[in-house]
Design a protein around this motif. Structure first.
Motif, short mmCIF file in Angstrom:
data_model
loop_
_atom_site.label_atom_id
_atom_site.label_comp_id
_atom_site.label_asym_id
_atom_site.label_seq_id
_atom_site.Cartn_x
_atom_site.Cartn_y
_atom_site.Cartn_z
N GLY A 148 8.27 3.25 -7.80
CA GLY A 148 8.89 2.10 -7.12
C GLY A 148 9.41 2.46 -5.75
N MET A 149 10.02 3.63 -5.63
CA MET A 149 10.56 4.05 -4.33
C MET A 149 9.43 4.38 -3.36
N ARG A 167 0.83 -1.20 0.00
CA ARG A 167 0.00 0.00 0.00
C ARG A 167 0.86 1.24 0.00
N GLU A 168 0.36 2.24 -0.71
CA GLU A 168 1.11 3.49 -0.77
C GLU A 168 1.10 4.17 0.60
N PRO A 169 2.27 4.50 1.12
CA PRO A 169 2.32 5.09 2.47
C PRO A 169 1.78 6.52 2.46
N LYS A 170 1.26 6.91 3.59
CA LYS A 170 0.75 8.26 3.75
C LYS A 170 1.84 9.16 4.35
N ASN A 200 11.38 8.53 -14.85
CA ASN A 200 10.99 9.08 -13.55
C ASN A 200 9.79 8.34 -12.96
N PHE A 201 8.87 7.93 -13.84
CA PHE A 201 7.67 7.23 -13.35
C PHE A 201 8.04 5.93 -12.63
N ILE A 202 8.91 5.14 -13.24
CA ILE A 202 9.30 3.87 -12.65
C ILE A 202 10.07 4.10 -11.35
N THR A 203 11.00 5.06 -11.38
CA THR A 203 11.84 5.29 -10.21
C THR A 203 11.03 5.80 -9.02
N VAL A 204 10.23 6.84 -9.23
CA VAL A 204 9.49 7.45 -8.14
C VAL A 204 8.42 6.51 -7.59
N LEU A 239 8.77 13.98 0.17
CA LEU A 239 9.50 14.43 -1.02
C LEU A 239 9.03 13.67 -2.26
N LEU A 240 8.87 12.36 -2.14
CA LEU A 240 8.43 11.56 -3.28
C LEU A 240 7.00 11.92 -3.69
#
Length: 670
Positions: free
Chosen positions: A275-276, A195-198, A269-273, A253-254
Motif C-alpha cells: 500500500g505504501m 503504477r508502481e513507482p521506479k 507486512n504485505f498490505i502495509t508495504v 527502502l520499500l
C-alpha cells in the motif's frame, strides 16, 4: 436565474463535500484571524512611543510577510487537494451536459462562499481574541497596559485586501484547471498514480550527498563567524535532501523490503508495504513538507524560548551592579574621581544613596599569535580569521586587587594573565616591542567583555603594574595605526554602583545623569542601568518569542492539514483494497492493526527525521544563540528537549485524531 441555480449548486457541493471543505473553512478562518491579530497588534503598538520605529515593528512586519507566504501555501495546498478529490464529480457534471463555462460559474460561487466565510469568520474571531493576544504580547515585552477593546480599521482593510487577492488567485487556479482539463481526464483522475513507482537513483544519491554536506557544515563549522556564513546554505541543502530522500530514498527502502520474501509475504507486512509503495510518489512530497515544517516548529520555539529565558543571565554578567557609567581617561587617573564626584552630586540632588560601588580602568585591543608561545603582534582586527585573533583587556594592579581581594604585588616588568580557554602564554608575554614576565595566572578576569562570554575569539586579560603602563601600551598601538581607518585606542574607566531610593527618585536620577556628568568629565561615554537594558532585551526577545510562537502555530496548522488530507487520501485509496481483503476473510481487528502499522510508519517518519535534523543542527544553533547573546547553553538544551517532546505529543494527538478519519474512509461502502 442561472446565477441562483449555480449558487444553490455550489452550496450543495460544499455541504456534500463537508468532510473536505469543513477543515478547509476552519483553516481559512484560523489563518485570517491570525493575520488580523498580527496586523492589529502592529497597529496598536504604534500607540506606544517606546516602540515606534523600533526593532519590534520591523520583526512584526517580517512576521506579516511570512504569514502571507504561509497562508498562500496552505490555501493552495488544500485547494489543490480539494480539486483532485472532486475530479470524478466534476467529470460527471460534464457528462451530464454542463459546459466548462457553467462549471466556472459554479466554481466562482464556491470560492466566493468559502472566502466570505473565511474572511468574515477570521476577522470576527480575530477581533474577539486580538486584545488578549495584544496583552500577552505586551506582557512578554514587560509593557504595562490597561484592558480595552479596539478594532483597528486599518487592520480590517489590510486583511480583506490581502486575502481578497489570495482567494482571487485560488479562483484563477481553479478556473484554469477546469479550462485546461478534458472531461475524460476528470473521470480518470481518481485512478492516477496507481503504477508502481521506479527507483530513481540520481535523486537518491543527491539526497544522501546533500544531507551529508548540510550536516557536515552544521556540525563542523568552527566558531560563530563561520557558522553564520554556512548556516543558510546548510539549511537549504538539508531541505533539498529531505525532498530527494522522501521521493527516491523511501521508494528504494520499500523496494528493498519487498525483495525480502520472509518479511514481505506476511499478511500484515504485505498490505502495509504494498500500500505504501504504490502511493509513495504522491505521499513523499507531503511527508517531506511535514518534516520541514516540524523542524521549523521545533527550532523556532526552542530558540525563541531560550533567548527569552536567558536574558537575566546576560544582564547579571553585563551589570555586576544595577548602574553603570564610563568615561575616557585622557589626562590621567584623576578623571576617575571626577566621574564619581559627578555621580555623587546627582545622587544628592535626587535624594538617593549610593552603595556597593567599584570601578576599574581598562584598555582593550586586538592581537595575533606570532608563532612562539607568548608572542603576539598588534592587529587592527579587520578581516582576520577568528581562530588566530586574540582580544586583550589590560587592567591595573590596584583596581584588580581592590575589586577581587587579590594581592598580586607586581614588579615594573611583571604582569598577571587570565586566559579564556587554552594556555598560550608561558613565563613571558611579548606584544610587538612590549614584553613582560608573567608572574602568575589568575582565574577571574575581573571585567565583563563581550569577547569573554559571547564569541569564540581568544580572550586574555592582562593585569599591568599601574596607569603609566596602560598609557605606554595605548601609545604603542596608536603610533602603529596612526593615519589608518582603524582609529586609536583609549583608556576607559568603567564604574558600577547601586543606589537606594524610590522608583521615581531612581528614574529622575538616571534621566539627567548624562547632563550632569558633562559638567564633571570631558569625555563621558556610557550611562545606563540594568532596568533600561532589561527593557530593551525584553522588547527584543519578547517580540522574538511572540513571533516564534505565532509562526509555530501557522506551521502546526499546515502540518495538521497536510496530515488530515493525506489520511483522507490514504483512506479513499485503501478502501477498495481493504474491502477485497475483508471479503477473502480479513477481520476488522486485522484491518485495524494493519491500518495502525501503516499510518505509524508513514506519518511518524517525518517526526523522526525532524528530530534528526534538529540534533544535527544543534551545535550550529548553539553558536547562533551565542551570537544573539545567549550565554547559558543549558537553557537552550533544556528548551530544545522540552519542545521536541511537547511537539511529539502534539503530533501524536494530530495522528490519533486523523487516524479515525482514515479508518472511517476505509470501512465505509462505496
Amino acid at each position: 436565474m442561472h446565477n441562483a441555480l449555480y449558487f444553490t449548486l455550489a452550496k450543495s457541493n460544499l455541504k456534500k463535500n463537508r468532510a473536505i471543505y469543513l477543515p478547509y473553512l476552519l483553516a481559512n478562518v484560523l489563518i485570517v484571524s491570525m493575520y488580523y491579530i498580527l496586523t492589529s497588534i502592529r497597529s496598536m503598538m504604534q500607540t506606544y512611543e517606546t516602540t515606534q520605529g523600533s526593532n519590534t515593528d520591523l520583526m512584526l512586519r517580517f512576521c506579516t510577510v511570512v504569514a502571507v507566504i504561509m497562508a498562500f501555501i496552505i490555501l493552495f495546498y488544500v485547494n489543490s487537494f480539494v480539486i483532485r478529490q472532486r475530479k470524478k464529480e466534476i467529470g460527471l457534471y460534464c457528462v451530464l451536459g454542463m459546459e466548462k463555462r457553467h462549471l466556472s460559474v459554479m466554481m466562482l460561487w464556491e470560492v466566493v462562499l468559502t472566502s466570505l466565510g473565511g474572511i468574515v469568520g477570521g476577522i470576527v474571531s480575530g477581533a474577539l481574541f486580538s486584545q488578549l493576544a495584544f496583552l500577552v504580547f505586551l506582557a512578554l515585552l514587560r509593557i504595562p497596559s490597561d484592558l480595552r477593546f479596539e478594532i483597528p480599521l486599518g487592520a480590517v482593510g489590510n486583511t480583506c485586501a490581502v486575502f481578497g487577492v489570495l482567494y482571487l488567485l485560488v479562483l484563477c487556479y481553479n478556473l484554469l484547471s477546469i479550462l485546461r482539463t478534458s472531461p475524460i481526464s476528470f473521470l480518470q483522475g481518481a485512478k492516477e498514480g496507481e503504477r508502481e513507482p521506479k527507483v530513481k537513483k540520481i535523486p537518491a544519491v543527491l539526497g544522501v550527498i546533500f544531507l551529508a554536506t548540510g550536516y557536515g557544515l552544521a556540525l563542523f563549522a568552527d566558531g560563530i563567524y563561520e557558522t553564520i556564513k554556512v548556516f543558510l546554505p546548510a539549511v537549504l541543502l538539508v531541505i533539498f535532501a529531505t525532498y530527494f530522500l522522501f521521493l527516491a530514498g523511501s521508494i528504494a527502502l520499500l523496494k528493498w523490503m519487498k525483495r525480502r520474501e520472509r518479511f514481505y509475504y506476511r499478511p500484515k507486512n504485505f498490505i502495509t508495504v504494498s500500500g505504501m509503495l504504490y502511493r509513495m510518489k504522491q505521499n513523499a512530497a507531503g511527508l517531506a513538507t511535514i518534516c520541514i515544517l516540524s523542524t521549523a516548529v521545533i527550532v523556532s520555539v526552542s530558540t525563541s524560548f531560550s533567548l527569552y529565558l536567558g536574558e537575566e543571565d546576560i544582564l547579571k554578567l553585563q551589570f555586576p551592579r544595577d548602574y553603570h557609567a564610563s568615561c575616557i581617561l585622557e589626562k590621567g587617573e584623576e578623571e576617575t574621581a571626577d566621574l564619581q564626584a559627578g555621580i555623587e552630586h546627582q545622587a544628592k540632588e535626587n535624594g538617593v544613596a549610593m552603595r556597593d560601588d567599584f570601578g576599574y580602568k581598562q584598555l582593550w585591543m586586538a592581537g595575533l599569535a606570532a608563532g612562539e608561545p607568548g608572542e603576539f603582534t598588534l592587529s587592527d582586527g579587520e578581516q582576520i580569521s577568528p581562530e588566530n585573533l586574540y582580544i586583550f583587556a589590560f587592567l591595573t594592579e590596584d583596581d584588580y586587587n581592590k575589586n577581587t581581594g587579590a594581592d598580586l604585588n607586581l614588579g615594573d616588568d611583571e604582569v598577571a594573565v587570565y586566559e579564556k580557554e587554552e594556555e598560550s602564554v608561558g613565563q613571558s608575554l611579548k606584544l610587538d616591542e612590549l614584553s613582560w614576565k608573567v608572574k602568575s595566572k589568575v582565574e577571574d578576569p575581573g571585567v565583563w567583555n563581550q569577547a569573554l562570554y559571547l564569541t569564540e575569539t581568544h580572550y586574555m586579560a592582562v593585569i599591568v603594574p599601574d596607569m603609566s603602563a596602560l598609557q605606554e601600551i595605548r601609545d604603542v598601538y596608536n603610533e602603529k595605526y596612526a593615519g589608518t581607518q582603524t582609529g586609536y585606542r583609549v583608556i576607559t574607566y568603567e564604574y558600577y554602583y547601586n543606589i537606594e531610593g524610590t522608583r521615581s527618585q531612581k528614574a529622575d536620577f538616571i534621566e539627567t545623569l548624562r547632563d550632569t556628568l558633562i559638567q564633571y568629565v570631558e569625555h563621558p561615554m556610557a550611562v545606563g542601568n540594568v532596568e533600561l537594558s532589561r527593557t530593551d532585551y525584553y522588547e527584543r526577545f519578547g517580540s522574538f518569542l511572540f513571533i516564534g510562537l505565532f509562526l509555530s502555530i501557522l506551521f502546526l496548522l499546515a502540518v495538521s492539514l497536510i496530515i488530515y488530507y493525506k489520511q483522507i487520501t490514504e483512506g479513499l485509496d485503501d478502501r477498495e483494497r481493504f474491502q477485497i481483503m475483508k471479503k477473502v476473510g480479513m477481520t476488522d481487528d486485522e484491518i485495524r492493526s494493519t491500518i495502525r502499522r501503516q499510518i505509524l510508519q508513514v506519518f511518524f517518519l517525518p517526526l523522526a527525521m525532524a528530530a534528526l535534523h534538529t540534533a544535527a543542527s544543534f551545535p550550529a544553533l548553539v553558536d547562533l544563540m551565542r551570537a544573539m547573546n545567549l550565554i547559558n547553553q543549558e537553557i537552550f538544551v533544556r528548551c530544545t528537549i522540552g519542545v521536541v517532546l511537547a511537539f511529539a505529543v502534539v503530533y501524536f494527538i494530530i495522528y490519533t485524531i486523523t487516524s479515525h478519519t482514515y479508518y472511517k474512509k476505509v470501512q465505509q461502502n462505496e
